[in-house]
Enzyme design. Structure first.
Site, PDB file in Angstrom:
ATOM      1  N   HIS A 267       0.876  -1.190   0.000  1.00  0.00           N
ATOM      2  CA  HIS A 267       0.000   0.000   0.000  1.00  0.00           C
ATOM      3  C   HIS A 267       0.903   1.226   0.000  1.00  0.00           C
ATOM      4  O   HIS A 267       1.693   1.398  -0.914  1.00  0.00           O
ATOM      5  CB  HIS A 267      -0.920  -0.113   1.226  1.00  0.00           C
ATOM      6  CG  HIS A 267      -2.071   0.851   1.260  1.00  0.00           C
ATOM      7  ND1 HIS A 267      -2.449   1.623   0.197  1.00  0.00           N
ATOM      8  CD2 HIS A 267      -2.948   1.164   2.264  1.00  0.00           C
ATOM      9  CE1 HIS A 267      -3.498   2.362   0.532  1.00  0.00           C
ATOM     10  NE2 HIS A 267      -3.815   2.109   1.781  1.00  0.00           N
ATOM     11  N   HIS A 306      -2.291  -1.937  -9.857  1.00  0.00           N
ATOM     12  CA  HIS A 306      -3.246  -1.373  -8.913  1.00  0.00           C
ATOM     13  C   HIS A 306      -4.494  -2.232  -8.925  1.00  0.00           C
ATOM     14  O   HIS A 306      -4.893  -2.725  -9.976  1.00  0.00           O
ATOM     15  CB  HIS A 306      -3.598   0.070  -9.312  1.00  0.00           C
ATOM     16  CG  HIS A 306      -4.231   0.838  -8.216  1.00  0.00           C
ATOM     17  ND1 HIS A 306      -5.571   0.771  -7.945  1.00  0.00           N
ATOM     18  CD2 HIS A 306      -3.689   1.663  -7.277  1.00  0.00           C
ATOM     19  CE1 HIS A 306      -5.829   1.537  -6.907  1.00  0.00           C
ATOM     20  NE2 HIS A 306      -4.711   2.080  -6.474  1.00  0.00           N
ATOM     21  N   ASP A 362       2.684   5.716  -6.665  1.00  0.00           N
ATOM     22  CA  ASP A 362       3.923   5.607  -5.907  1.00  0.00           C
ATOM     23  C   ASP A 362       5.171   5.491  -6.770  1.00  0.00           C
ATOM     24  O   ASP A 362       6.287   5.535  -6.252  1.00  0.00           O
ATOM     25  CB  ASP A 362       3.863   4.389  -4.977  1.00  0.00           C
ATOM     26  CG  ASP A 362       3.039   4.696  -3.756  1.00  0.00           C
ATOM     27  OD1 ASP A 362       3.080   5.861  -3.324  1.00  0.00           O
ATOM     28  OD2 ASP A 362       2.366   3.788  -3.246  1.00  0.00           O
TER      29      ASP A 362
HETATM   30  N1  ACO Z   1       4.981  -6.552 -10.699  1.00  0.00           N
HETATM   31  C1  ACO Z   1       4.903  -7.752 -11.335  1.00  0.00           C
HETATM   32  N2  ACO Z   1       3.769  -8.465 -11.446  1.00  0.00           N
HETATM   33  C2  ACO Z   1       2.671  -7.946 -10.871  1.00  0.00           C
HETATM   34  C3  ACO Z   1       2.675  -6.717 -10.183  1.00  0.00           C
HETATM   35  C4  ACO Z   1       3.888  -6.005 -10.128  1.00  0.00           C
HETATM   36  N3  ACO Z   1       3.961  -4.822  -9.510  1.00  0.00           N
HETATM   37  N4  ACO Z   1       1.431  -6.464  -9.725  1.00  0.00           N
HETATM   38  C5  ACO Z   1       0.681  -7.494 -10.088  1.00  0.00           C
HETATM   39  N5  ACO Z   1       1.418  -8.400 -10.785  1.00  0.00           N
HETATM   40  C6  ACO Z   1       0.944  -9.632 -11.415  1.00  0.00           C
HETATM   41  C7  ACO Z   1       0.700 -10.707 -10.386  1.00  0.00           C
HETATM   42  O1  ACO Z   1       1.846 -11.513 -10.173  1.00  0.00           O
HETATM   43  C8  ACO Z   1      -0.436 -11.473 -11.020  1.00  0.00           C
HETATM   44  O2  ACO Z   1       0.102 -12.276 -12.049  1.00  0.00           O
HETATM   45  P1  ACO Z   1      -0.517 -13.747 -12.346  1.00  0.00           P
HETATM   46  O3  ACO Z   1      -1.911 -13.472 -12.818  1.00  0.00           O
HETATM   47  O4  ACO Z   1       0.389 -14.311 -13.380  1.00  0.00           O
HETATM   48  O5  ACO Z   1      -0.477 -14.466 -11.025  1.00  0.00           O
HETATM   49  C9  ACO Z   1      -1.274 -10.376 -11.701  1.00  0.00           C
HETATM   50  O6  ACO Z   1      -0.328  -9.320 -11.988  1.00  0.00           O
HETATM   51  C10 ACO Z   1      -2.404  -9.838 -10.837  1.00  0.00           C
HETATM   52  O7  ACO Z   1      -1.835  -9.448  -9.607  1.00  0.00           O
HETATM   53  P2  ACO Z   1      -2.615  -9.431  -8.231  1.00  0.00           P
HETATM   54  O8  ACO Z   1      -1.630  -9.532  -7.121  1.00  0.00           O
HETATM   55  O9  ACO Z   1      -3.742 -10.417  -8.285  1.00  0.00           O
HETATM   56  O10 ACO Z   1      -3.253  -7.975  -8.266  1.00  0.00           O
HETATM   57  P3  ACO Z   1      -3.885  -7.210  -7.043  1.00  0.00           P
HETATM   58  O11 ACO Z   1      -4.980  -6.369  -7.590  1.00  0.00           O
HETATM   59  O12 ACO Z   1      -4.218  -8.147  -5.934  1.00  0.00           O
HETATM   60  O13 ACO Z   1      -2.662  -6.318  -6.541  1.00  0.00           O
HETATM   61  C11 ACO Z   1      -1.196  -4.566  -6.084  1.00  0.00           C
HETATM   62  C12 ACO Z   1      -2.564  -4.959  -6.656  1.00  0.00           C
HETATM   63  C13 ACO Z   1      -1.087  -5.033  -4.627  1.00  0.00           C
HETATM   64  C14 ACO Z   1      -1.088  -3.034  -6.087  1.00  0.00           C
HETATM   65  C15 ACO Z   1      -0.098  -5.199  -6.954  1.00  0.00           C
HETATM   66  O14 ACO Z   1      -0.196  -4.734  -8.286  1.00  0.00           O
HETATM   67  C16 ACO Z   1       1.304  -4.928  -6.394  1.00  0.00           C
HETATM   68  O15 ACO Z   1       1.779  -5.666  -5.538  1.00  0.00           O
HETATM   69  N6  ACO Z   1       1.998  -3.855  -6.902  1.00  0.00           N
HETATM   70  C17 ACO Z   1       3.292  -3.518  -6.377  1.00  0.00           C
HETATM   71  C18 ACO Z   1       3.150  -2.773  -5.081  1.00  0.00           C
HETATM   72  C19 ACO Z   1       2.641  -1.364  -5.282  1.00  0.00           C
HETATM   73  O16 ACO Z   1       3.107  -0.607  -6.134  1.00  0.00           O
HETATM   74  N7  ACO Z   1       1.666  -0.992  -4.450  1.00  0.00           N
HETATM   75  C20 ACO Z   1       1.095   0.365  -4.462  1.00  0.00           C
HETATM   76  C21 ACO Z   1      -0.328   0.325  -4.838  1.00  0.00           C
HETATM   77  S1  ACO Z   1      -0.964   1.943  -5.028  1.00  0.00           S
HETATM   78  C22 ACO Z   1      -1.219   2.474  -3.445  1.00  0.00           C
HETATM   79  O17 ACO Z   1      -1.403   1.758  -2.518  1.00  0.00           O
HETATM   80  C23 ACO Z   1      -1.223   3.898  -3.297  1.00  0.00           C
END
Ligand code: ACO
Length: 428
Positions: A267, A306, A362
């Site tokens: 987050h 996201h 971010d």
């Molecule tokens: N890098 C690489 N792969 C990713 C990323 C990433 N940043 N984010 C998602 N994926 C992939 C996952 O591995 C998954 O792949 P799969 O389908 O092959 O298993 C797919 O994309 C879907 O990912 P989920 O984790 O199901 O997506 P979710 O909606 O649950 O997660 C989140 C959203 C937590 C923001 C995620 O994208 C992440 O971890 N990003 C990196 C952390 C980040 O930047 N967080 C800030 C969010 S914005 C905020 O809070 C202000």
């Protein structure tokens, strides 16, 4: 029969049910009537991490994740970032309308008159170790404010709730600045109420020997970043504030729970994680290799992806513009080159494109905060300062919503059936 309904056939029993559809939703409790036999509790919806569950009605923030739209109370984020001040935006989120100039003046005065904290706050901040994480200190200190304002427990009185919201808005920058000074071993600088909200905060963080030369471009850039973070509907930390607040605890404790949720690297902690990632990559020539590692499952590309935005995060677009203004003042951050190359490659790569992973708010904010002089582990504190109006607006909306009750999700139990206790001597 109205068309706004859903007909469900339970193939286990052959029975048919009709449930109303309101605002594109069905009420989850309407599923309880779908039972196999009397007394089995009926059907529940299973939705880990709330991927498709609306937890409330809200009139505060509108997001269309596919179209990349974000609006506070109907106003596009782009216009607020261009025209509004942070306190004006906070007023909009809390009161529902933009203030008149008279209302804005008295709002600013009201907030200004609450910026001081009890000096005992500085004493317990002193108890934190020199290397304590700023978010740990912030969440502890904000939670502790509830002990200074026991009247805050009176959450059913709207006048009292308003006072606590003003206290939070006014005191969080003071605490955040004290946390910054504590980390650096510098004496605390008291609020200066002749300055505006942002100017006072920046002065409390950076003043040395009674002097600080404000840079208006950097201050406006910080203000825009806080506006961009001010609310984001039912995100993890806001849900924490609503969930904890639903037990009718005081708002300082509820906001402290929000700060704790924001602390996590998935987050608000992501901006800190982005900087660590850029440090780890080290050089623009290592970017392709890093991207391959992410695709192979070795970590995530922090600052990408996201839960809601499946196109470019509108805040990230605006932040890129702020970055240009800031770097013009401070000189280029060499990590920007790595970030731009990461973005360029990721936006063309099938792995990221097919998963709709775009830069989020971010991705660039950490680079800007670093250029402004804030250390990496302090970035999320700035996010918390920005998100505060959203937390307290959502907290108030939750408390005044007659449909809300204490938050209490259900579960699908997967543990053992009942079994008899085995005395230790008989456990093998
Ligand atoms: N890098 C690489 N792969 C990713 C990323 C990433 N940043 N984010 C998602 N994926 C992939 C996952 O591995 C998954 O792949 P799969 O389908 O092959 O298993 C797919 O994309 C879907 O990912 P989920 O984790 O199901 O997506 P979710 O909606 O649950 O997660 C989140 C959203 C937590 C923001 C995620 O994208 C992440 O971890 N990003 C990196 C952390 C980040 O930047 N967080 C800030 C969010 S914005 C905020 O809070 C202000």
């Amino acid at each position: 029969m109205s068309d706004d309904s859903l007909t469900i056939v339970d193939n286990r029993t052959g029975r048919e049910y009709t449930v109303p559809i309101t605002d594109g939703t069905i009420h989850a409790t309407d599923l309880r009537q779908i039972a196999v036999e009397e007394g089995d509790g009926g059907l529940m919806s299973y939705d880990p991490a709330f991927l498709n569950t609306a937890n409330c009605r809200s009139a505060i923030t509108y997001i269309d994740g596919d179209a990349g739209i974000l609006r506070y109370r109907g106003y596009p984020i782009e216009q607020l970032a261009e025209e509004a001040t942070f306190l004006e935006t906070a007023y909009l989120l809390l009161e529902g309308e933009l203030p008149s100039s008279e209302q804005l003046r008295s709002w600013e005065d009201e907030v200004r008159s609450h910026t001081y904290v009890h000096m005992n706050v500085t004493r317990f901040l002193e108890g934190f170790r020199y290397d304590a994480h700023p978010m740990g200190m912030l969440l502890g200190a904000v939670g502790a404010l509830s002990t200074f304002y026991p009247d805050a427990k009176n959450i059913s009185d709207p006048v009292n709730r308003r006072l606590q919201r003003v206290r939070l808005l006014a005191k969080m920058p003071t605490i955040a600045a004290f946390v910054f000074r504590h980390s650096r071993g510098l004496p605390y600088v008291l609020p200066r109420n002749d300055l505006d909200y942002i100017g006072n905060y920046v002065n409390m963080t950076f003043e040395i020997g009674g002097k600080h030369e404000p840079n208006p471009v950097l201050q406006r850039s910080l203000e825009i970043l806080l506006i961009l973070h001010a609310d984001h509907e039912q995100n993890c930390s806001t849900s924490a504030v609503r969930g904890v607040g639903s037990s009718h605890v005081d708002p300082f404790s509820a906001v402290s729970a929000g700060i704790a949720a924001l602390y996590g690297p998935l987050h608000g902690g992501a901006n800190e994680a982005v900087l660590r990632m850029l440090d780890e990559i080290g050089d623009v020539s290592h970017v392709p290799q890093f991207i391959e590692g992410v695709k192979a499952g070795h970590g995530r590309l922090m600052g990408f992806g996201h839960r809601v935005y499946k196109s470019y995060d509108p805040r990230a677009k605006l932040i890129k513009r702020v970055a240009d203004d800031v770097f013009e003042q401070t000189g280029l951050n060499p990590k920007l080159e790595i970030a731009l190359e990461l973005e360029r490659i990721a936006l063309e790569d099938e792995y990221f494109v097919s998963r709709k992973l775009y830069p989020n708010v971010d991705f660039y904010s950490g680079l800007i905060y670093q250029a402004m002089g804030y250390p990496t582990d302090y970035f999320t504190v700035l996010f918390a300062l920005g998100r505060l109006p959203g937390w307290i607006a959502q907290w108030d909306e939750m408390l005044t919503d007659p449909e809300q009750k204490i938050a209490r999700p259900r579960q699908v139990y997967t543990g053992p059936e009942v079994r008899d206790f085995v005395p230790i001597a008989g456990r093998g």
